[in-house]
Design an enzyme around this catalytic site. Sequence first.
Site, PDB file in Angstrom:
ATOM      1  N   TYR A 114       0.824  -1.208   0.000  1.00 34.68           N
ATOM      2  CA  TYR A 114       0.000   0.000   0.000  1.00 34.68           C
ATOM      3  C   TYR A 114       0.863   1.265   0.000  1.00 34.68           C
ATOM      4  O   TYR A 114       0.438   2.293  -0.526  1.00 34.68           O
ATOM      5  CB  TYR A 114      -0.900   0.044   1.248  1.00 34.68           C
ATOM      6  CG  TYR A 114      -2.259  -0.590   1.083  1.00 34.68           C
ATOM      7  CD1 TYR A 114      -2.388  -1.930   0.746  1.00 34.68           C
ATOM      8  CD2 TYR A 114      -3.412   0.155   1.291  1.00 34.68           C
ATOM      9  CE1 TYR A 114      -3.635  -2.509   0.628  1.00 34.68           C
ATOM     10  CE2 TYR A 114      -4.666  -0.424   1.168  1.00 34.68           C
ATOM     11  CZ  TYR A 114      -4.770  -1.756   0.828  1.00 34.68           C
ATOM     12  OH  TYR A 114      -6.005  -2.317   0.713  1.00 34.68           O
ATOM     13  N   LYS A 157       2.799 -15.246   2.831  1.00 30.91           N
ATOM     14  CA  LYS A 157       3.022 -15.994   1.588  1.00 30.91           C
ATOM     15  C   LYS A 157       4.520 -16.279   1.516  1.00 30.91           C
ATOM     16  O   LYS A 157       5.211 -15.905   0.565  1.00 30.91           O
ATOM     17  CB  LYS A 157       2.509 -15.147   0.398  1.00 30.91           C
ATOM     18  CG  LYS A 157       2.487 -15.872  -0.936  1.00 30.91           C
ATOM     19  CD  LYS A 157       1.428 -16.960  -1.040  1.00 30.91           C
ATOM     20  CE  LYS A 157       1.592 -17.751  -2.328  1.00 30.91           C
ATOM     21  NZ  LYS A 157       0.703 -18.924  -2.400  1.00 30.91           N
ATOM     22  N   ASP A 195      -3.332 -18.106   0.728  1.00 24.89           N
ATOM     23  CA  ASP A 195      -4.319 -18.791  -0.120  1.00 24.89           C
ATOM     24  C   ASP A 195      -5.044 -19.874   0.678  1.00 24.89           C
ATOM     25  O   ASP A 195      -6.260 -20.021   0.599  1.00 24.89           O
ATOM     26  CB  ASP A 195      -3.657 -19.369  -1.396  1.00 24.89           C
ATOM     27  CG  ASP A 195      -2.393 -20.166  -1.123  1.00 24.89           C
ATOM     28  OD1 ASP A 195      -1.877 -20.125   0.021  1.00 24.89           O
ATOM     29  OD2 ASP A 195      -1.897 -20.828  -2.055  1.00 24.89           O
ATOM     30  N   ASP A 217      -6.592  -6.703   4.071  1.00 19.26           N
ATOM     31  CA  ASP A 217      -7.706  -6.051   3.373  1.00 19.26           C
ATOM     32  C   ASP A 217      -8.652  -7.114   2.824  1.00 19.26           C
ATOM     33  O   ASP A 217      -9.868  -7.050   3.009  1.00 19.26           O
ATOM     34  CB  ASP A 217      -7.140  -5.185   2.233  1.00 19.26           C
ATOM     35  CG  ASP A 217      -8.244  -4.512   1.427  1.00 19.26           C
ATOM     36  OD1 ASP A 217      -9.176  -3.964   2.051  1.00 19.26           O
ATOM     37  OD2 ASP A 217      -8.184  -4.557   0.189  1.00 19.26           O
ATOM     38  N   ASP A 232     -12.530  -8.656   4.651  1.00 21.46           N
ATOM     39  CA  ASP A 232     -13.828  -8.656   3.964  1.00 21.46           C
ATOM     40  C   ASP A 232     -14.404 -10.068   3.911  1.00 21.46           C
ATOM     41  O   ASP A 232     -15.606 -10.277   4.099  1.00 21.46           O
ATOM     42  CB  ASP A 232     -13.693  -8.130   2.519  1.00 21.46           C
ATOM     43  CG  ASP A 232     -14.000  -6.636   2.410  1.00 21.46           C
ATOM     44  OD1 ASP A 232     -13.858  -5.929   3.433  1.00 21.46           O
ATOM     45  OD2 ASP A 232     -14.368  -6.183   1.309  1.00 21.46           O
TER      46      ASP A 232
HETATM   47  C1  IPM Z   1     -10.569  -0.905   3.776  1.00 24.80           C
HETATM   48  C2  IPM Z   1     -10.778  -0.340   2.422  1.00 24.80           C
HETATM   49  C3  IPM Z   1      -9.596   0.560   2.088  1.00 24.80           C
HETATM   50  C4  IPM Z   1      -8.351  -0.281   2.083  1.00 24.80           C
HETATM   51  C5  IPM Z   1      -9.763   1.357   0.787  1.00 24.80           C
HETATM   52  C6  IPM Z   1     -11.052   2.150   0.752  1.00 24.80           C
HETATM   53  C7  IPM Z   1      -8.574   2.239   0.520  1.00 24.80           C
HETATM   54  O1  IPM Z   1     -10.952  -1.338   1.490  1.00 24.80           O
HETATM   55  O2  IPM Z   1     -10.500  -0.131   4.747  1.00 24.80           O
HETATM   56  O3  IPM Z   1     -10.460  -2.131   3.894  1.00 24.80           O
HETATM   57  O4  IPM Z   1      -7.992  -0.897   1.074  1.00 24.80           O
HETATM   58  O5  IPM Z   1      -7.707  -0.354   3.114  1.00 24.80           O
HETATM   59 MG    MG Z   2     -11.043  -3.303   2.329  1.00 25.80          MG
END
Ligand code: IPM
Ligand code: MG
Length: 361
Positions: free
Chosen positions: A140, A190, A222, A246, A250
Amino acid sequence: MKKHIVLLPGDGIGPEVIAQARKVLRVVEKKFGLSVDTEDALIGGAAIDATGEPLPPATLEACKKADAVILGAVGGPKWDKAPKRPEAGLLGIRKALNLFANLRPAVVFPELAELSALKKKTVERGIDILVVRELTGDVYFGQPAGEETKDGIRHAFNTMSYNEEEVRRIARVAFSAASSRRGRVCSVDKSNVLHVSRLWRSVVEETHRDYPDVALSHMYVDNCAMQLVLNPSQFDVILTGNLFGDILSDEAAAIAGSLGMLPSASLSDAAKGGGIGLFEPVHGSAPDIAGQDRANPIAAVLSLSMMLRMSFGQEEAATAVENAVHAVLRAGVRTADITGPDWKGEIAGCAKTGDLIAERI
Ligand code: IPM
Ligand code: MG
């Protein structure tokens, strides 16, 4: 207790859900005798529209002076082709406030267990995962990064990089979190491919020596993505870098069936219990439902509760907010995202859900 916080509503559903967190905060203040004044500031697309910058200097100054920050969401199609992206505001504030420790709990709410995408018997074993994601390093932020054209061929590049100190401090956060939970850390990397991951793994192992009460395991990313779907109950704390975190956070939120319910904390020195904290829902700006009073405010309200507990030590107030959320879930009124196909209760909007939570504090 007297505190000052900054609210960053941002874009999409951000302003709607932050309005509900504010509503709940006002009731909490009265009930628990707290005094928390709030100041609003711009971030993301809203800030680009008003000032040309996704993170205006005034916002950063306000946040630096605050005791804590609550953020809604940033981004939306409106700015997809803009020269500056709303996401740069979020990344900028993380870096500027040194918010290296991102804590993302993924839990199944008992009231919502049937909403998980997973089989009932998988969910019944219980899902209560804390993803500890490093937030200010990795691909990042690594340099060099950019785009160039060489001999007529377009080329883009990012750099994945960590130094041992960055790994050590996030590893400490994960180990201390695990020792007040179920005592297990799974570090995800990884290292069969990446140099960065080999350093990560060896520093995590060194750091582990200071936490003999915590069990450490390692998993390739993975495999972890697969294990989260097959057997999520095996995880307590997942420790990982920025990019893997990230993606996995999710995934963990979705298997819990409740993306609209999950708060997060980003802290600068969580291991020492200090530093400024930024609290935000895990969900994004959901531009498709923005401004329609359809958003689920629970993640924002629970972000408020996380702030009360972690930044202000107000355990009782934090628990009252959480209990109010559970009471509303049991009362038969829900936003559309958390009603399954068999839902027989009432479908409520964002504002009404906020009112109901506030009433139950
Ligand atoms: C998160 C989001 C952010 C990230 C984006 C919006 C930059 O996806 O907070 O997980 O990738 O960290
Ligand atoms: Mg995210």
